[in-house]
Design a protein around this motif. Structure first.
Motif, PDB file in Angstrom:
ATOM      1  N   PHE A 132       0.831  -1.205   0.000  1.00 32.47           N
ATOM      2  CA  PHE A 132       0.000   0.000   0.000  1.00 32.47           C
ATOM      3  C   PHE A 132       0.868   1.259   0.000  1.00 32.47           C
ATOM      4  O   PHE A 132       0.492   2.269  -0.610  1.00 32.47           O
ATOM      5  CB  PHE A 132      -0.939   0.001   1.216  1.00 32.47           C
ATOM      6  CG  PHE A 132      -2.294  -0.569   0.921  1.00 32.47           C
ATOM      7  CD1 PHE A 132      -3.395   0.257   0.745  1.00 32.47           C
ATOM      8  CD2 PHE A 132      -2.473  -1.932   0.795  1.00 32.47           C
ATOM      9  CE1 PHE A 132      -4.647  -0.259   0.456  1.00 32.47           C
ATOM     10  CE2 PHE A 132      -3.722  -2.470   0.507  1.00 32.47           C
ATOM     11  CZ  PHE A 132      -4.818  -1.633   0.337  1.00 32.47           C
ATOM     12  N   LEU A 133       2.023   1.190   0.658  1.00 35.12           N
ATOM     13  CA  LEU A 133       2.899   2.351   0.677  1.00 35.12           C
ATOM     14  C   LEU A 133       3.638   2.518  -0.655  1.00 35.12           C
ATOM     15  O   LEU A 133       3.546   3.568  -1.295  1.00 35.12           O
ATOM     16  CB  LEU A 133       3.909   2.226   1.816  1.00 35.12           C
ATOM     17  CG  LEU A 133       4.987   3.330   1.883  1.00 35.12           C
ATOM     18  CD1 LEU A 133       4.338   4.709   2.049  1.00 35.12           C
ATOM     19  CD2 LEU A 133       5.970   3.060   3.017  1.00 35.12           C
ATOM     20  N   PHE A 134       4.382   1.475  -1.073  1.00 38.21           N
ATOM     21  CA  PHE A 134       5.277   1.617  -2.224  1.00 38.21           C
ATOM     22  C   PHE A 134       4.575   1.446  -3.569  1.00 38.21           C
ATOM     23  O   PHE A 134       4.829   2.199  -4.505  1.00 38.21           O
ATOM     24  CB  PHE A 134       6.439   0.629  -2.102  1.00 38.21           C
ATOM     25  CG  PHE A 134       7.362   0.954  -0.958  1.00 38.21           C
ATOM     26  CD1 PHE A 134       8.257   2.001  -1.058  1.00 38.21           C
ATOM     27  CD2 PHE A 134       7.320   0.224   0.220  1.00 38.21           C
ATOM     28  CE1 PHE A 134       9.099   2.326   0.008  1.00 38.21           C
ATOM     29  CE2 PHE A 134       8.151   0.528   1.277  1.00 38.21           C
ATOM     30  CZ  PHE A 134       9.039   1.586   1.179  1.00 38.21           C
ATOM     31  N   ARG A 135       3.735   0.419  -3.708  1.00 35.68           N
ATOM     32  CA  ARG A 135       3.036   0.211  -4.974  1.00 35.68           C
ATOM     33  C   ARG A 135       1.758   1.019  -5.042  1.00 35.68           C
ATOM     34  O   ARG A 135       1.158   1.166  -6.102  1.00 35.68           O
ATOM     35  CB  ARG A 135       2.727  -1.271  -5.178  1.00 35.68           C
ATOM     36  CG  ARG A 135       3.620  -1.930  -6.196  1.00 35.68           C
ATOM     37  CD  ARG A 135       5.100  -1.836  -5.864  1.00 35.68           C
ATOM     38  NE  ARG A 135       5.464  -2.535  -4.653  1.00 35.68           N
ATOM     39  CZ  ARG A 135       6.680  -2.606  -4.160  1.00 35.68           C
ATOM     40  NH1 ARG A 135       7.675  -1.953  -4.767  1.00 35.68           N
ATOM     41  NH2 ARG A 135       6.945  -3.267  -3.055  1.00 35.68           N
ATOM     42  N   GLY A 136       1.335   1.562  -3.897  1.00 33.59           N
ATOM     43  CA  GLY A 136       0.172   2.421  -3.865  1.00 33.59           C
ATOM     44  C   GLY A 136       0.569   3.881  -3.886  1.00 33.59           C
ATOM     45  O   GLY A 136       0.711   4.498  -4.945  1.00 33.59           O
ATOM     46  N   LEU A 137       0.774   4.452  -2.722  1.00 33.78           N
ATOM     47  CA  LEU A 137       1.015   5.894  -2.588  1.00 33.78           C
ATOM     48  C   LEU A 137       2.257   6.363  -3.341  1.00 33.78           C
ATOM     49  O   LEU A 137       2.205   7.341  -4.094  1.00 33.78           O
ATOM     50  CB  LEU A 137       1.128   6.249  -1.106  1.00 33.78           C
ATOM     51  CG  LEU A 137       1.229   7.741  -0.784  1.00 33.78           C
ATOM     52  CD1 LEU A 137      -0.079   8.449  -1.101  1.00 33.78           C
ATOM     53  CD2 LEU A 137       1.602   7.939   0.686  1.00 33.78           C
ATOM     54  N   VAL A 138       3.387   5.687  -3.139  1.00 35.40           N
ATOM     55  CA  VAL A 138       4.652   6.140  -3.740  1.00 35.40           C
ATOM     56  C   VAL A 138       4.606   6.039  -5.263  1.00 35.40           C
ATOM     57  O   VAL A 138       4.923   7.002  -5.973  1.00 35.40           O
ATOM     58  CB  VAL A 138       5.836   5.317  -3.171  1.00 35.40           C
ATOM     59  CG1 VAL A 138       7.120   5.643  -3.950  1.00 35.40           C
ATOM     60  CG2 VAL A 138       6.034   5.608  -1.693  1.00 35.40           C
TER      61      VAL A 138
END
Length: 267
Positions: free
Chosen positions: A137-143
């Protein structure tokens, strides 16, 4: 903080399981939750930001196959990389750094080791399920979503994958981590679904946890390998890389065909 509050005696089952729960909670609280909250505060649509879409079955299954196929190459790369580095004269400082990271890994190995099937399931939740959800969720999502706004998909994949690797802070595994990070971003983009990356991330960590549970180690390369073993290791790594490259091309082709069909149908 977990080590500090639980004390030094972490080898007891109760303390180790408590530490696992604390670490799992920490990832959900300090990685997953901030990513979602930040997206909300920015006014982004969560479904678009995190690609909360159902992936196509063909790309999804091929992506899972890819994370399995690439394992021999990653193992071989780390082994021969370290052998090359430590064969260079004057590499004592690098060797000391490697010993430091190995000792840190040994300290945390208790988190991964399990003496029973129920404990192994607990390990899977902490080592495989939790990071697969939180980190994706952090890297493949938001980032990745924000990198895509500033550049084309290819460099966005590279930078998102590289940040993922740097986040894990292991210089001797940096290249494999970059490859994994870029691959997870690639399958997210091609499938237009974060669920593909979550599944692949889970399988990758499941393989490591399963190897530790069954064999006591996640790496099958050792300093005592014979010349014949090294040749086999190298050949397996090369074959793995070639098969992986072919699979990437196949995923891209299927994804492009699907997008073309969708564009044609929408006209």
């Amino acid at each position: 903080l977990a080590y500090y509050f639980l004390g030094e005696d972490l080898n007891t089952g109760g303390n180790m399981n408590l530490l696992r729960v604390v670490l799992s909670f920490g990832q959900f609280m300090f990685i997953l939750a901030p990513a979602i909250v930040l997206a909300i505060l920015r006014g982004d649509r969560l479904k678009e930001t995190f690609r909360l879409n159902s992936p196509g079955i063909a790309v999804f299954l091929l992506s899972l196959l890819g994370i399995i196929i690439i394992q021999p190459f990653l193992q071989a790369f780390v082994y021969f990389q370290n052998e090359l580095i430590f064969s260079i004269p004057g590499s004592e400082l690098v060797k000391s750094l490697k010993d430091l990271f190995d000792s840190l890994e040994e300290t945390t190995m208790g988190l991964v080791k399990a003496g029973s099937l129920p404990e192994f399931l607990m390990v899977l939740f902490v080592i495989a399920v939790t990071p697969a959800i939180s980190e994706e969720f952090l890297f493949r999502g938001l980032v990745f979503y924000n990198f895509e706004k500033a550049m084309s998909p290819a460099p966005a994949m590279f930078f998102a994958g590289s940040l993922f690797a740097l986040f894990h802070f292991h210089p001797f595994n940096l290249v494999p981590l970059v490859i994994l990070g870029i691959y997870l971003t690639f399958v997210t983009y091609e499938s237009n679904s974060i669920y593909t990356a979550i599944a692949c991330h889970f399988v990758n960590n499941f393989i490591s946890a399963g190897a530790v549970y069954i064999y006591g180690t996640e790496s099958f390369g050792s300093e005592s390998m014979s010349s014949d073993d090294k040749i086999y290791y190298a050949v397996a790594g090369v074959a793995s890389a070639i098969a992986f490259w072919i699979l990437l091309k196949l995923i891209s082709r299927i994804s492009a065909s699907k997008k073309k069909a969708a564009d044609t149908g929408g006209q």
